[in-house]
Write an enzyme that holds these catalytic residues in place. Structure first.
Site, PDB file in Angstrom:
ATOM      1  N   SER A 263      47.692 -39.070 -29.923  1.00 49.75           N
ATOM      2  CA  SER A 263      46.963 -39.095 -31.182  1.00 49.75           C
ATOM      3  C   SER A 263      47.160 -40.437 -31.867  1.00 49.75           C
ATOM      4  O   SER A 263      48.047 -41.213 -31.509  1.00 49.75           O
ATOM      5  CB  SER A 263      47.476 -37.983 -32.099  1.00 49.75           C
ATOM      6  OG  SER A 263      48.767 -38.343 -32.565  1.00 49.75           O
ATOM      7  N   LYS A 264      46.307 -40.673 -32.840  1.00 47.18           N
ATOM      8  CA  LYS A 264      46.392 -41.912 -33.609  1.00 47.18           C
ATOM      9  C   LYS A 264      47.772 -42.002 -34.268  1.00 47.18           C
ATOM     10  O   LYS A 264      48.352 -43.071 -34.377  1.00 47.18           O
ATOM     11  CB  LYS A 264      45.288 -41.880 -34.675  1.00 47.18           C
ATOM     12  CG  LYS A 264      44.978 -43.233 -35.248  1.00 47.18           C
ATOM     13  CD  LYS A 264      43.863 -43.146 -36.251  1.00 47.18           C
ATOM     14  CE  LYS A 264      44.432 -43.131 -37.650  1.00 47.18           C
ATOM     15  NZ  LYS A 264      43.417 -43.082 -38.701  1.00 47.18           N
ATOM     16  N   ARG A 265      48.253 -40.841 -34.679  1.00 50.40           N
ATOM     17  CA  ARG A 265      49.567 -40.817 -35.342  1.00 50.40           C
ATOM     18  C   ARG A 265      50.690 -41.278 -34.397  1.00 50.40           C
ATOM     19  O   ARG A 265      51.625 -41.925 -34.821  1.00 50.40           O
ATOM     20  CB  ARG A 265      49.876 -39.428 -35.897  1.00 50.40           C
ATOM     21  CG  ARG A 265      49.879 -39.410 -37.419  1.00 50.40           C
ATOM     22  CD  ARG A 265      49.853 -38.017 -37.960  1.00 50.40           C
ATOM     23  NE  ARG A 265      48.603 -37.359 -37.598  1.00 50.40           N
ATOM     24  CZ  ARG A 265      48.509 -36.179 -36.986  1.00 50.40           C
ATOM     25  NH1 ARG A 265      49.592 -35.515 -36.663  1.00 50.40           N
ATOM     26  NH2 ARG A 265      47.336 -35.641 -36.708  1.00 50.40           N
ATOM     27  N   ASP A 266      50.545 -40.947 -33.093  1.00 54.93           N
ATOM     28  CA  ASP A 266      51.555 -41.409 -32.125  1.00 54.93           C
ATOM     29  C   ASP A 266      51.648 -42.921 -32.170  1.00 54.93           C
ATOM     30  O   ASP A 266      52.719 -43.495 -32.069  1.00 54.93           O
ATOM     31  CB  ASP A 266      51.172 -41.026 -30.691  1.00 54.93           C
ATOM     32  CG  ASP A 266      51.374 -39.546 -30.422  1.00 54.93           C
ATOM     33  OD1 ASP A 266      52.163 -38.938 -31.155  1.00 54.93           O
ATOM     34  OD2 ASP A 266      50.739 -39.030 -29.498  1.00 54.93           O
ATOM     35  N   GLY A 267      50.485 -43.563 -32.296  1.00 60.20           N
ATOM     36  CA  GLY A 267      50.437 -45.017 -32.323  1.00 60.20           C
ATOM     37  C   GLY A 267      51.300 -45.566 -33.442  1.00 60.20           C
ATOM     38  O   GLY A 267      52.191 -46.400 -33.215  1.00 60.20           O
TER      39      GLY A 267
END
Ligand code: GLU
Length: 506
Positions: A263-267
């Site tokens: 997910s974008k949040r992982d980034g």
């Protein structure tokens, strides 16, 4: 006659293009080129509530950067346009009407309150969110339950309504998936999906079938998240009378991050990019970094992306785009999720840095240096610098630290590393090096090294003790490639100048 291969990438322009989307682009592109077919970019922008300004242009930019440009698109044009779904509204309305007339779909007039009431009344522990399906439809307000006259009247009065597909009970559908083989579905658990919304825009379900048919798509490749919608899509191909033209499907595996779906949040959490290029959310102003700006080469980007879920069955990992076009096969794509490993992605980039000619890297490095305020850059000098340091750079952005000293003389020196062992003999040694180098007419690294070592041994100094001071004089610190290679590239005048300038400070 064999059907011409025509594939499509069909993004909704709602924000940054993440790895999963880019991999769908890549697999489509490789497949199209391998079969001398067409790669189409279709913009699926029928959900007005999710419209994001700039997102469409951003998609074009990402495809261009990655070298995966489509043959047909809203900007490239083509025979089967328009390629933007918002410009095809009338087409979808026509087919929705046809489905109703043929008894495969129906008008539903239920208000949001009525739908909520239904969900509330039918909710049970085992069925927490009841759907609008064969169990329910005959209890609702739609053209199947209302007298024909009443339906006609409501339509004439323009009462808000949608069109829903009438999914049959107890039908077994088989999806032939190029990756997963035969996948079976029982239609009894499928809901009567909305096909045309109250704003007269189609949903994805209707638009994707109509467009894949009219655009003569031969193979539909899309993310695994769409697998559960496949029965509705198969029914639509049938109900519209197009079954024999149905494309071959492949549902691509998820890309996994450190914890489940990437997910974008992982980034932001783990400090790696998930989008192809920088994306700034126009509403929040939030910037999400892209692989391009992080310093990835497009060659490396598509190489590691291809390997996220596919390999050709050998140990080979480094593939050029041309090799990928030859070797890619959808049947070899794994059905299980593919784990994204940022360290491995960097390894791919490093390999590509090493393999790329200096001339290939020149423009990217030049842009980086210009960005950092280095503006007097001679192209042929830059190429030599790149040739010397590229092996040491994992990302394009590493070039600055590895090479700025070729363009800027040091202003500060790591004196702490030389001072403790500095003495008069070393000072005299460097004075002699200067005299020797001044007489040197041929300026190549090997000679400079030989002379340097000869002077050292004549003065009974171990070369190891004067090499570090020389490096610090030339670059300011304990870094950079071979020190004589640096001197060769800096040239005679600049090298001697730097030694002379630093010597009194030591
Ligand atoms: N618009 C869909 C999406 O954004 C496309 C799915 C498909 O390729 O059919 O995921």
């Amino acid at each position: 006659m064999e059907k011409r291969v025509r594939v499509r990438f069909a993004p909704s322009p709602t924000g940054g293009l993440h790895l999963g989307g880019m991999r769908t682009v890549l697999y489509n592109y490789l497949f199209a080129k391998q079969h001398n077919g067409d790669f189409i970019l279709r913009i699926e922008d029928t959900d007005q509530s999710r419209y994001v300004p700039g997102a469409e242009q951003y998609i074009f930019d990402c495809l261009k950067w990655a070298g995966l440009e489509p043959d047909e698109s809203p900007v490239h044009g083509g025979y089967y346009g328009p390629y933007r779904q918002s410009e095809r509204k009338d087409i979808y309305r026509k087919y929705a009407g046809q489905l109703v007339n043929d008894g495969y779909a129906y008008y539903a007039f239920d208000t949001p309150e009525e739908l909520e009431k239904m969900r509330h009344e039918l909710r049970t522990e085992s069925n927490p969110s009841p759907q609008y399906d064969h169990n329910v439809r005959m209890k609702m307000r739609n053209s199947l339950t209302l007298p024909a006259e009443e339906t006609k009247k409501l339509l004439a009065e323009n009462v808000r309504h949608v069109i829903r597909i009438k999914v049959p009970e107890h039908e077994t559908l088989i999806l032939k998936d190029m990756i997963r083989g035969d996948v079976q579905f029982d239609t009894s658990v499928v809901d009567d999906k909305v096909l045309l919304k109250a704003d007269e825009m189609p949903t994805y379900h209707l638009a994707v079938i109509v467009d894949d048919y009219l655009m003569k798509i031969s193979h539909s490749f899309r993310g695994e998240e769409w697998l559960s919608s496949a029965p509705v899509h198969i029914l639509l191909w049938k109900y519209l009378g197009w079954e024999k033209d149905m494309p071959q499907w492949a549902h691509l595996p998820l890309i996994l991050g450190p914890n489940g779906k990437l997910s974008k949040r992982d980034g932001s959490k783990y400090g790696f990019p998930v989008f192809a290029m920088n994306w700034t959310d126009p509403q929040s102003g939030e910037l999400t970094e892209g692989f391009k700006e992080k310093g990835f080469l497009p060659e490396a980007f598509i190489n590691f992306l291809a390997m996220l879920g596919w390999n050709d069955g050998t140990e080979q990992e480094i593939f050029t785009k041309e090799e990928l076009i030859q070797r890619f096969s959808m049947e070899k794509v794994h059905s299980g999720g593919a784990k994204f490993d940022y360290e491995k992605a960097k390894w791919f980039n490093h390999e590509w840095m090493k393999r790329s000619e200096a001339g290939r890297l020149k423009q990217e490095v030049k842009n980086l240096l210009l960005d950092k305020g280095i503006d007097k850059i001679d192209d042929s000098f830059l190429k030599k610098v790149i040739g010397l340091v590229k092996e040491r750079c994992v990302l394009i952005t590493d070039f600055y630290d590895q090479s700025y000293f070729f363009f800027k003389a040091p202003e500060q020196y790591d004196l702490a590393s030389v001072k403790p062992k500095w003495n008069e003999e070393k000072k005299l040694f460097f004075a002699e090096v200067i005299r020797n180098y001044e007489l040197n007419n041929v300026w190549i690294a090997e000679d400079l090294e030989t002379n340097f070592k000869e002077i050292a041994s004549a003065n009974k100094i171990k070369p190891g003790e004067v090499l570090l001071p020389l490096r610090i004089m030339l670059v300011g610190g304990k870094f950079g490639p071979g020190v004589f290679a640096i001197a060769e590239l800096l040239g005679k005048e600049e090298t001697i100048h730097r030694i002379k300038k630093a010597l009194p400070l030591f």
